[in-house]
Design an enzyme around this catalytic site. Structure first.
Site, PDB file in Angstrom:
ATOM      1  N   ASP A  13      21.044  12.778  -2.815  1.00 20.37           N
ATOM      2  CA  ASP A  13      21.398  13.290  -4.142  1.00 20.37           C
ATOM      3  C   ASP A  13      20.191  14.050  -4.697  1.00 20.37           C
ATOM      4  O   ASP A  13      19.211  14.299  -3.974  1.00 20.37           O
ATOM      5  CB  ASP A  13      21.877  12.161  -5.066  1.00 20.37           C
ATOM      6  CG  ASP A  13      20.758  11.225  -5.495  1.00 20.37           C
ATOM      7  OD1 ASP A  13      19.616  11.371  -4.999  1.00 20.37           O
ATOM      8  OD2 ASP A  13      21.025  10.334  -6.335  1.00 20.37           O
ATOM      9  N   CYS A  70      18.395   8.536  -1.772  1.00 21.74           N
ATOM     10  CA  CYS A  70      18.596   8.717  -3.216  1.00 21.74           C
ATOM     11  C   CYS A  70      17.376   8.129  -3.918  1.00 21.74           C
ATOM     12  O   CYS A  70      16.365   7.847  -3.264  1.00 21.74           O
ATOM     13  CB  CYS A  70      19.915   8.114  -3.699  1.00 21.74           C
ATOM     14  SG  CYS A  70      20.041   6.323  -3.653  1.00 21.74           S
ATOM     15  N   THR A  72      16.732   5.187  -5.426  1.00 26.86           N
ATOM     16  CA  THR A  72      16.390   3.823  -4.994  1.00 26.86           C
ATOM     17  C   THR A  72      16.783   3.544  -3.544  1.00 26.86           C
ATOM     18  O   THR A  72      16.357   2.535  -2.974  1.00 26.86           O
ATOM     19  CB  THR A  72      17.158   2.798  -5.842  1.00 26.86           C
ATOM     20  OG1 THR A  72      18.562   3.024  -5.648  1.00 26.86           O
ATOM     21  CG2 THR A  72      16.804   2.904  -7.316  1.00 26.86           C
ATOM     22  N   GLY A  73      17.643   4.362  -3.010  1.00 26.17           N
ATOM     23  CA  GLY A  73      18.216   4.102  -1.675  1.00 26.17           C
ATOM     24  C   GLY A  73      19.435   3.212  -1.732  1.00 26.17           C
ATOM     25  O   GLY A  73      20.205   3.132  -0.771  1.00 26.17           O
ATOM     26  N   GLY A  75      22.271   3.245  -3.880  1.00 22.68           N
ATOM     27  CA  GLY A  75      23.588   3.870  -4.052  1.00 22.68           C
ATOM     28  C   GLY A  75      24.099   4.466  -2.749  1.00 22.68           C
ATOM     29  O   GLY A  75      25.259   4.261  -2.363  1.00 22.68           O
TER      30      GLY A  75
HETATM   31  C1  RB5 Z   1      20.012   8.990  -9.794  1.00 23.43           C
HETATM   32  O1  RB5 Z   1      19.430   9.014 -11.042  1.00 23.43           O
HETATM   33  C2  RB5 Z   1      19.918   7.597  -9.195  1.00 23.43           C
HETATM   34  O2  RB5 Z   1      20.751   6.718  -9.880  1.00 23.43           O
HETATM   35  C3  RB5 Z   1      20.284   7.638  -7.733  1.00 23.43           C
HETATM   36  O3  RB5 Z   1      19.425   8.505  -7.081  1.00 23.43           O
HETATM   37  C4  RB5 Z   1      20.172   6.340  -6.985  1.00 23.43           C
HETATM   38  O4  RB5 Z   1      18.955   5.721  -7.179  1.00 23.43           O
HETATM   39  C5  RB5 Z   1      21.315   5.423  -7.132  1.00 23.43           C
HETATM   40  O5  RB5 Z   1      21.407   4.382  -6.492  1.00 23.43           O
END
Ligand code: RB5
Length: 149
Positions: A13, A70, A72-73, A75
């Site tokens: 993302d 992403c 935190t990894g 999501g």
């Molecule tokens: C985006 O702000 C963040 O929520 C996404 O990158 C991720 O960490 C979700 O798990």
């Protein structure tokens, strides 16, 4: 994993975009082919839109191993782990990546772009792609993962 002519699918993302570009450079410099599922800028997006297609394609067996990123990894990992043939491991140090391969036969690597630097991320990718599954007792355990109660 022999890197000659291996294609590595990768998706992220907006939070993972910059790191994804570094990882792609590493992969290309090391003779991997890359299938980039996006995202293609740091404009805000919803991570499932990018990583569902990658999870689907690993699930179908189109690729052996993939990478999702992403903030935190979590999501991206949660999303691709919905596919039964996916075993995605969240890794923040190379030792975790090594054990994810040796013990869990992980086929997708998830990384937390907001919590690791590029150097560590590349070390994690290198380890993930170059470590074999140990099999044996670990195979028995991995085979039980999809045996829901
Ligand atoms: C985006 O702000 C963040 O929520 C996404 O990158 C991720 O960490 C979700 O798990």
């Amino acid at each position: 994993m022999n890197n000659t002519k291996k294609t590595i699918p990768i998706a992220c993302d907006h939070a993972g975009y910059e790191l994804k570009q570094h990882v792609i450079k590493y992969l290309i410099d090391n003779q991997y082919d890359v299938k980039d599922y996006g995202t293609f800028s740091d404009e805000s997006v919803d991570y499932p839109d990018m990583v569902h297609p990658l999870g689907r394609d690993i699930n179908k067996g189109l690729f052996e191993r993939g990478i999702v990123i992403c903030g935190t990894g979590n999501g991206v990992q949660m999303t691709v782990n919905k596919y039964p043939n996916v075993r995605c491991a969240l890794c923040w140090i190379s030792e975790i990546a090594s054990l994810a391969r040796q013990h869990n036969n992980a086929n997708i690597l998830a990384m937390p772009a907001r919590f690791i630097g590029t150097e560590i991320a590349i070390d994690i990718v290198k380890t993930f792609l170059n470590t074999d599954f140990e099999g044996g007792r670990h195979l028995r355990r991995v085979e039980k993962i999809n045996q829901l109660l």
